[in-house]
Scaffold this motif. Structure first.
Motif, PDB file in Angstrom:
ATOM      1  N   UNK A 180      -8.760  -5.982  -1.387  1.00  0.00           N
ATOM      2  CA  UNK A 180      -9.773  -5.050  -0.892  1.00  0.00           C
ATOM      3  C   UNK A 180     -10.293  -5.382   0.491  1.00  0.00           C
ATOM      4  N   UNK A 181      -9.828  -6.473   1.069  1.00  0.00           N
ATOM      5  CA  UNK A 181     -10.241  -6.833   2.432  1.00  0.00           C
ATOM      6  C   UNK A 181      -9.052  -7.402   3.189  1.00  0.00           C
ATOM      7  N   UNK A 182      -9.162  -7.379   4.496  1.00  0.00           N
ATOM      8  CA  UNK A 182      -8.123  -7.961   5.344  1.00  0.00           C
ATOM      9  C   UNK A 182      -7.964  -9.445   5.051  1.00  0.00           C
ATOM     10  N   UNK A 183      -9.066 -10.160   4.826  1.00  0.00           N
ATOM     11  CA  UNK A 183      -9.000 -11.593   4.584  1.00  0.00           C
ATOM     12  C   UNK A 183      -8.231 -11.905   3.296  1.00  0.00           C
ATOM     13  N   UNK A 184      -8.458 -11.123   2.245  1.00  0.00           N
ATOM     14  CA  UNK A 184      -7.726 -11.313   0.993  1.00  0.00           C
ATOM     15  C   UNK A 184      -6.228 -11.103   1.214  1.00  0.00           C
ATOM     16  N   UNK A 185      -5.888 -10.063   1.944  1.00  0.00           N
ATOM     17  CA  UNK A 185      -4.480  -9.750   2.189  1.00  0.00           C
ATOM     18  C   UNK A 185      -3.829 -10.841   3.037  1.00  0.00           C
ATOM     19  N   UNK A 186      -4.510 -11.272   4.083  1.00  0.00           N
ATOM     20  CA  UNK A 186      -3.968 -12.323   4.951  1.00  0.00           C
ATOM     21  C   UNK A 186      -3.782 -13.633   4.193  1.00  0.00           C
ATOM     22  N   UNK A 187      -4.689 -13.934   3.277  1.00  0.00           N
ATOM     23  CA  UNK A 187      -4.545 -15.147   2.473  1.00  0.00           C
ATOM     24  C   UNK A 187      -3.277 -15.073   1.631  1.00  0.00           C
ATOM     25  N   UNK A 188      -3.014 -13.905   1.040  1.00  0.00           N
ATOM     26  CA  UNK A 188      -1.798 -13.735   0.253  1.00  0.00           C
ATOM     27  C   UNK A 188      -0.568 -13.931   1.127  1.00  0.00           C
ATOM     28  N   UNK A 189      -0.572 -13.331   2.309  1.00  0.00           N
ATOM     29  CA  UNK A 189       0.576 -13.461   3.211  1.00  0.00           C
ATOM     30  C   UNK A 189       0.767 -14.929   3.611  1.00  0.00           C
ATOM     31  N   UNK A 190      -0.320 -15.598   3.956  1.00  0.00           N
ATOM     32  CA  UNK A 190      -0.235 -17.000   4.362  1.00  0.00           C
ATOM     33  C   UNK A 190       0.326 -17.876   3.243  1.00  0.00           C
ATOM     34  N   UNK A 191      -0.022 -17.564   2.006  1.00  0.00           N
ATOM     35  CA  UNK A 191       0.453 -18.354   0.871  1.00  0.00           C
ATOM     36  C   UNK A 191       1.854 -17.956   0.404  1.00  0.00           C
ATOM     37  N   UNK A 192       2.302 -16.775   0.798  1.00  0.00           N
ATOM     38  CA  UNK A 192       3.565 -16.254   0.266  1.00  0.00           C
ATOM     39  C   UNK A 192       4.723 -16.295   1.245  1.00  0.00           C
ATOM     40  N   UNK A 193       4.465 -16.069   2.516  1.00  0.00           N
ATOM     41  CA  UNK A 193       5.544 -15.978   3.500  1.00  0.00           C
ATOM     42  C   UNK A 193       5.453 -17.161   4.450  1.00  0.00           C
ATOM     43  N   UNK A 194       6.423 -18.051   4.324  1.00  0.00           N
ATOM     44  CA  UNK A 194       6.443 -19.254   5.153  1.00  0.00           C
ATOM     45  C   UNK A 194       7.875 -19.762   5.238  1.00  0.00           C
ATOM     46  N   UNK A 195       8.065 -20.917   5.833  1.00  0.00           N
ATOM     47  CA  UNK A 195       9.405 -21.456   6.040  1.00  0.00           C
ATOM     48  C   UNK A 195      10.127 -21.783   4.738  1.00  0.00           C
ATOM     49  N   UNK A 196       9.406 -21.895   3.642  1.00  0.00           N
ATOM     50  CA  UNK A 196      10.015 -22.225   2.351  1.00  0.00           C
ATOM     51  C   UNK A 196      10.377 -20.978   1.537  1.00  0.00           C
ATOM     52  N   UNK A 197      10.148 -19.817   2.072  1.00  0.00           N
ATOM     53  CA  UNK A 197      10.324 -18.574   1.330  1.00  0.00           C
ATOM     54  C   UNK A 197      11.262 -17.646   2.085  1.00  0.00           C
ATOM     55  N   UNK A 198      12.183 -17.011   1.378  1.00  0.00           N
ATOM     56  CA  UNK A 198      13.080 -16.034   1.966  1.00  0.00           C
ATOM     57  C   UNK A 198      12.766 -14.684   1.338  1.00  0.00           C
ATOM     58  N   UNK A 199      12.597 -13.682   2.175  1.00  0.00           N
ATOM     59  CA  UNK A 199      12.285 -12.343   1.684  1.00  0.00           C
ATOM     60  C   UNK A 199      13.233 -11.331   2.307  1.00  0.00           C
ATOM     61  N   UNK A 200      13.348 -10.219   1.652  1.00  0.00           N
ATOM     62  CA  UNK A 200      14.126  -9.111   2.180  1.00  0.00           C
ATOM     63  C   UNK A 200      13.232  -7.877   2.132  1.00  0.00           C
ATOM     64  N   UNK A 201      12.880  -7.377   3.294  1.00  0.00           N
ATOM     65  CA  UNK A 201      12.017  -6.201   3.367  1.00  0.00           C
ATOM     66  C   UNK A 201      12.899  -4.971   3.485  1.00  0.00           C
ATOM     67  N   UNK A 202      12.655  -4.009   2.626  1.00  0.00           N
ATOM     68  CA  UNK A 202      13.400  -2.758   2.657  1.00  0.00           C
ATOM     69  C   UNK A 202      12.441  -1.643   3.025  1.00  0.00           C
ATOM     70  N   UNK A 203      12.785  -0.901   4.032  1.00  0.00           N
ATOM     71  CA  UNK A 203      11.945   0.225   4.456  1.00  0.00           C
ATOM     72  C   UNK A 203      12.802   1.490   4.470  1.00  0.00           C
ATOM     73  N   UNK A 204      12.202   2.562   4.081  1.00  0.00           N
ATOM     74  CA  UNK A 204      12.917   3.832   4.103  1.00  0.00           C
ATOM     75  C   UNK A 204      12.385   4.709   5.216  1.00  0.00           C
ATOM     76  N   UNK A 205      13.185   5.646   5.599  1.00  0.00           N
ATOM     77  CA  UNK A 205      12.790   6.606   6.627  1.00  0.00           C
ATOM     78  C   UNK A 205      12.400   7.892   5.912  1.00  0.00           C
TER      79      UNK A 205
END
Length: 93
Positions: A63-88
């Motif tokens: 519900x806030x930018x800080x909550x979202x940024x905390x999730x990103x900081x804890x989830x996306x880092x050098x130890x994590x590989x992700x694949x983002x899929x975006x549609x047009x």
């Protein structure tokens, strides 16, 4: 060119400009996630951002930018590989 045609042309140009702006923000967001660039991501997100992320085994809400940024900081880092899929989205034209 009639006034009606000119008005339609202006609307069409604005749609194209708005669409391009959304694309730029979307690509910047993905780049920030891919590189864990929280500084730039902070600039992209509204302070009152609301997000509901639902996956196969999880549902998480922010519900806030800080909550979202905390999730990103804890989830996306050098130890994590992700694949983002975006549609047009389907064109409005």
């Amino acid at each position: 060119m009639t006034d009606s045609e000119l008005a339609q042309l202006k609307r069409d140009v604005q749609i194209l400009k708005d669409t391009e702006a959304v694309k730029k923000v979307k690509h910047a967001y993905f780049r920030c996630i891919d590189t864990a660039n929280l500084t730039e991501l902070t600039e992209l997100l509204h302070p009152k951002v609301h997000a509901l992320l639902v996956g196969g085994t999880y549902s998480i809400e922010f519900n806030t930018r800080e909550e979202y940024l905390e999730m990103v900081a804890n989830s996306f880092n050098a130890e994590f590989v992700a694949c983002i899929t975006a549609t047009i989205p389907k064109s409005r034209f």
